[in-house]
Design a protein around this motif. Structure first.
Motif, PDB file in Angstrom:
ATOM      1  N   MET A  27       0.841  -1.260  -0.028  1.00 23.68           N
ATOM      2  CA  MET A  27      -0.206   0.035  -0.074  1.00 23.68           C
ATOM      3  C   MET A  27       0.898   1.253   0.050  1.00 23.68           C
ATOM      4  O   MET A  27       2.125   1.256   0.793  1.00 23.68           O
ATOM      5  CB  MET A  27      -0.710   0.093   1.266  1.00 23.68           C
ATOM      6  N   GLU A  28       0.409   2.246  -0.761  1.00 27.88           N
ATOM      7  CA  GLU A  28       1.113   3.474  -0.629  1.00 27.88           C
ATOM      8  C   GLU A  28       0.271   4.712  -0.584  1.00 27.88           C
ATOM      9  O   GLU A  28      -0.937   4.677  -1.346  1.00 27.88           O
ATOM     10  CB  GLU A  28       2.122   4.019  -1.893  1.00 27.88           C
ATOM     11  N   THR A  29       0.489   5.564   0.297  1.00 33.87           N
ATOM     12  CA  THR A  29      -0.341   6.981   0.319  1.00 33.87           C
ATOM     13  C   THR A  29       0.443   7.908  -0.307  1.00 33.87           C
ATOM     14  O   THR A  29       1.611   8.402   0.392  1.00 33.87           O
ATOM     15  CB  THR A  29      -0.792   7.277   1.793  1.00 33.87           C
ATOM     16  N   ASP A  30      -0.074   8.528  -1.325  1.00 34.27           N
ATOM     17  CA  ASP A  30       1.048   9.546  -2.050  1.00 34.27           C
ATOM     18  C   ASP A  30       0.048  10.463  -2.967  1.00 34.27           C
ATOM     19  O   ASP A  30       0.419  10.820  -3.920  1.00 34.27           O
ATOM     20  CB  ASP A  30       1.957   8.826  -2.787  1.00 34.27           C
ATOM     21  N   SER A  31      -1.037  10.908  -2.533  1.00 34.38           N
ATOM     22  CA  SER A  31      -1.848  11.869  -2.998  1.00 34.38           C
ATOM     23  C   SER A  31      -2.553  12.933  -2.186  1.00 34.38           C
ATOM     24  O   SER A  31      -3.569  13.283  -2.097  1.00 34.38           O
ATOM     25  CB  SER A  31      -3.161  11.162  -3.701  1.00 34.38           C
ATOM     26  N   GLY A  32      -1.433  13.130  -1.125  1.00 34.91           N
ATOM     27  CA  GLY A  32      -2.053  14.294  -0.030  1.00 34.91           C
ATOM     28  C   GLY A  32      -2.183  13.911   1.198  1.00 34.91           C
ATOM     29  O   GLY A  32      -2.262  12.693   1.616  1.00 34.91           O
ATOM     30  N   ALA A  33      -3.059  14.817   1.616  1.00 36.21           N
ATOM     31  CA  ALA A  33      -3.902  14.346   3.017  1.00 36.21           C
ATOM     32  C   ALA A  33      -5.138  14.712   3.126  1.00 36.21           C
ATOM     33  O   ALA A  33      -5.759  14.931   4.232  1.00 36.21           O
ATOM     34  CB  ALA A  33      -3.015  15.272   4.145  1.00 36.21           C
ATOM     35  N   GLY A  34      -5.907  14.658   1.921  1.00 38.56           N
ATOM     36  CA  GLY A  34      -7.177  15.173   1.922  1.00 38.56           C
ATOM     37  C   GLY A  34      -8.130  14.007   2.285  1.00 38.56           C
ATOM     38  O   GLY A  34      -7.658  12.733   2.534  1.00 38.56           O
ATOM     39  N   HIS A  35      -9.219  14.274   2.898  1.00 40.35           N
ATOM     40  CA  HIS A  35     -10.382  13.386   3.220  1.00 40.35           C
ATOM     41  C   HIS A  35     -10.318  11.937   2.367  1.00 40.35           C
ATOM     42  O   HIS A  35     -10.638  12.057   1.111  1.00 40.35           O
ATOM     43  CB  HIS A  35     -11.917  13.941   3.421  1.00 40.35           C
ATOM     44  N   VAL A  83     -12.058   8.651   0.827  1.00 43.70           N
ATOM     45  CA  VAL A  83     -13.458   8.202   0.380  1.00 43.70           C
ATOM     46  C   VAL A  83     -13.360   6.922   0.030  1.00 43.70           C
ATOM     47  O   VAL A  83     -14.550   6.252  -0.069  1.00 43.70           O
ATOM     48  CB  VAL A  83     -14.037   9.283  -0.774  1.00 43.70           C
ATOM     49  N   GLY A  84     -12.311   6.308   0.090  1.00 42.41           N
ATOM     50  CA  GLY A  84     -12.535   4.726  -0.335  1.00 42.41           C
ATOM     51  C   GLY A  84     -11.076   4.449  -0.713  1.00 42.41           C
ATOM     52  O   GLY A  84      -9.947   4.877  -0.359  1.00 42.41           O
ATOM     53  N   VAL A  85     -10.824   3.106  -1.344  1.00 42.73           N
ATOM     54  CA  VAL A  85      -9.580   2.650  -1.472  1.00 42.73           C
ATOM     55  C   VAL A  85      -9.468   1.893  -2.888  1.00 42.73           C
ATOM     56  O   VAL A  85     -10.351   1.405  -3.573  1.00 42.73           O
ATOM     57  CB  VAL A  85      -9.372   1.116  -0.661  1.00 42.73           C
ATOM     58  N   ASN A  86      -8.188   2.442  -3.576  1.00 38.76           N
ATOM     59  CA  ASN A  86      -8.142   1.919  -4.840  1.00 38.76           C
ATOM     60  C   ASN A  86      -7.281   0.428  -4.564  1.00 38.76           C
ATOM     61  O   ASN A  86      -6.674   0.100  -3.673  1.00 38.76           O
ATOM     62  CB  ASN A  86      -6.959   2.622  -5.382  1.00 38.76           C
ATOM     63  N   ILE A  87      -7.668  -0.274  -5.559  1.00 36.44           N
ATOM     64  CA  ILE A  87      -6.969  -1.771  -5.519  1.00 36.44           C
ATOM     65  C   ILE A  87      -6.613  -1.985  -7.023  1.00 36.44           C
ATOM     66  O   ILE A  87      -7.359  -1.821  -8.050  1.00 36.44           O
ATOM     67  CB  ILE A  87      -8.354  -2.873  -5.396  1.00 36.44           C
ATOM     68  N   LYS A  88      -5.196  -2.257  -7.124  1.00 35.45           N
ATOM     69  CA  LYS A  88      -4.654  -2.982  -8.336  1.00 35.45           C
ATOM     70  C   LYS A  88      -4.300  -4.475  -8.157  1.00 35.45           C
ATOM     71  O   LYS A  88      -3.418  -4.834  -7.236  1.00 35.45           O
ATOM     72  CB  LYS A  88      -3.510  -2.159  -8.659  1.00 35.45           C
ATOM     73  N   ASP A 131     -12.355   0.773  -5.492  1.00 34.47           N
ATOM     74  CA  ASP A 131     -12.110   1.042  -7.067  1.00 34.47           C
ATOM     75  C   ASP A 131     -11.001   0.114  -7.619  1.00 34.47           C
ATOM     76  O   ASP A 131      -9.994   0.376  -7.135  1.00 34.47           O
ATOM     77  CB  ASP A 131     -11.877   2.477  -7.510  1.00 34.47           C
ATOM     78  N   LEU A 132     -11.359  -0.508  -8.811  1.00 36.76           N
ATOM     79  CA  LEU A 132     -10.102  -1.305  -9.216  1.00 36.76           C
ATOM     80  C   LEU A 132      -9.609  -0.229 -10.314  1.00 36.76           C
ATOM     81  O   LEU A 132     -10.100   0.353 -11.019  1.00 36.76           O
ATOM     82  CB  LEU A 132     -10.811  -2.527 -10.215  1.00 36.76           C
ATOM     83  N   VAL A 133      -8.157  -0.090 -10.031  1.00 34.41           N
ATOM     84  CA  VAL A 133      -7.655   0.857 -11.072  1.00 34.41           C
ATOM     85  C   VAL A 133      -6.208   0.142 -11.670  1.00 34.41           C
ATOM     86  O   VAL A 133      -5.831  -0.979 -11.203  1.00 34.41           O
ATOM     87  CB  VAL A 133      -6.839   2.126 -10.035  1.00 34.41           C
ATOM     88  N   GLU A 134      -5.699   0.687 -12.503  1.00 35.95           N
ATOM     89  CA  GLU A 134      -4.492   0.071 -13.018  1.00 35.95           C
ATOM     90  C   GLU A 134      -3.056   0.416 -12.393  1.00 35.95           C
ATOM     91  O   GLU A 134      -2.098  -0.309 -12.599  1.00 35.95           O
ATOM     92  CB  GLU A 134      -4.109   0.939 -14.593  1.00 35.95           C
ATOM     93  N   HIS A 135      -3.033   1.419 -11.434  1.00 38.64           N
ATOM     94  CA  HIS A 135      -1.836   1.657 -10.593  1.00 38.64           C
ATOM     95  C   HIS A 135      -2.029   2.390  -9.427  1.00 38.64           C
ATOM     96  O   HIS A 135      -3.003   3.211  -9.117  1.00 38.64           O
ATOM     97  CB  HIS A 135      -1.161   2.537 -11.641  1.00 38.64           C
ATOM     98  N   CYS A 136      -1.345   1.918  -8.346  1.00 40.04           N
ATOM     99  CA  CYS A 136      -1.604   2.366  -6.937  1.00 40.04           C
ATOM    100  C   CYS A 136      -0.714   3.409  -6.514  1.00 40.04           C
ATOM    101  O   CYS A 136      -0.873   4.109  -5.406  1.00 40.04           O
ATOM    102  CB  CYS A 136      -1.986   1.251  -5.976  1.00 40.04           C
ATOM    103  N   PHE A 138      -2.619  -1.603  -3.082  1.00 38.96           N
ATOM    104  CA  PHE A 138      -3.802  -0.500  -2.414  1.00 38.96           C
ATOM    105  C   PHE A 138      -3.258   0.680  -2.388  1.00 38.96           C
ATOM    106  O   PHE A 138      -2.133   1.009  -2.086  1.00 38.96           O
ATOM    107  CB  PHE A 138      -4.179  -1.134  -1.347  1.00 38.96           C
ATOM    108  N   SER A 139      -4.230   1.610  -2.363  1.00 34.83           N
ATOM    109  CA  SER A 139      -3.821   3.120  -1.971  1.00 34.83           C
ATOM    110  C   SER A 139      -5.222   3.553  -1.736  1.00 34.83           C
ATOM    111  O   SER A 139      -6.166   3.452  -2.130  1.00 34.83           O
ATOM    112  CB  SER A 139      -3.487   3.899  -3.225  1.00 34.83           C
ATOM    113  N   PRO A 140      -5.165   4.707  -0.825  1.00 37.22           N
ATOM    114  CA  PRO A 140      -6.647   5.443  -0.379  1.00 37.22           C
ATOM    115  C   PRO A 140      -6.981   6.387  -1.397  1.00 37.22           C
ATOM    116  O   PRO A 140      -5.926   6.921  -2.156  1.00 37.22           O
ATOM    117  CB  PRO A 140      -5.926   6.257   0.821  1.00 37.22           C
ATOM    118  N   ILE A 141      -8.088   6.309  -1.841  1.00 34.48           N
ATOM    119  CA  ILE A 141      -8.696   7.385  -2.430  1.00 34.48           C
ATOM    120  C   ILE A 141      -8.972   8.527  -1.710  1.00 34.48           C
ATOM    121  O   ILE A 141      -9.691   8.822  -0.755  1.00 34.48           O
ATOM    122  CB  ILE A 141     -10.011   6.934  -3.297  1.00 34.48           C
TER     123      ILE A 141
END
Ligand SMILES: [Zn+2]
Length: 219
Positions: free
Chosen positions: A108-116, A118-123, A148-153, A168-171
């Protein structure tokens, strides 16, 4: 208009990823990676990119400890080095652990800031999304129930993704991320503590769920 540009490329220096484990009680050799990246663009202090991701990952591990939860698999917190300038840290990690890739249960990586969140991306294999439905139900209470199924996390877990490790990554609410991203304005005052804490909670739930999954995730 006259522009004065001052960037320069200096030679590489030695640096390191920072890694800490909460040892798994049943499958200590199997790893769930929770991560962010340690380096930042040099204009600001890198609060949202990616101090937030590192803080959220460390706090997720802290929450699991504070709640006296015993993950069955190892939860490995990683602050990756050198995401911004070629991902040398994560690439080296993948190389060093090539023979243990099958023991990397998820990353898992969190790298899209610190905003609220809303869910979890899954690759991963689409089946993983179905397996995660009970987890989403728990996250829905805090408004983070989307899967959400995504191409890249995440940039730093890309090498692991390519090797087949479910990622995985947080949305996150990214509406303001690119106002500050890679600029001198990326400073701590842009972070809302409550939203940062919400991200830690989501990461803690997902990491613990992964660490204690009954079945292996299909690859
Ligand atoms: Zn970043």
């Amino acid at each position: 208009m006259k522009l004065v540009l001052t960037p320069q490329t200096l030679p590489d220096v030695e640096s390191a990823n920072v890694i800490a484990d909460i040892k798994g009680s049943e499958h200590p050799e199997q790893m769930v990676i929770v991560s962010g990246h340690l380096d930042s663009w040099d204009l600001g202090t890198g609060a949202i990119d990616d101090g937030a991701g590192v803080a959220v990952s460390i706090e997720a591990a802290n929450l699991i400890q504070k709640l006296h939860l015993k993950p069955k698999r190892t939860i490995r917190v990683i602050a990756w080095m050198n995401e911004e300038n070629g991902e040398a840290g994560s690439k080296q990690y993948a190389k060093d652990h090539e023979k243990q890739i099958s023991n990397h249960f998820a990353a898992m990586e969190t790298d899209s800031g610190a905003g609220h969140p809303v869910g979890v991306n899954i690759k991963a294999n689409p089946e993983v999304k179905k397996m995660f439905a009970p987890v989403a139900k728990i996250l829905q209470d805090s408004g983070a129930g989307i899967l959400d199924l995504v191409e890249h996390c995440g940039a730093d877990i890309e090498s692991l993704e390519k090797a087949g490790v479910p990622a995985f990554s947080p949305i996150q609410d990214g509406r303001f991320y690119f106002n500050y991203h890679h600029t001198a304005a990326d400073t701590l005052d842009k972070i809302v503590p409550k939203e940062l804490a919400e991200n830690s909670a989501v990461i803690a739930v997902v990491a613990y769920a992964l660490a204690n999954m009954e079945r292996p995730l299909p690859r």
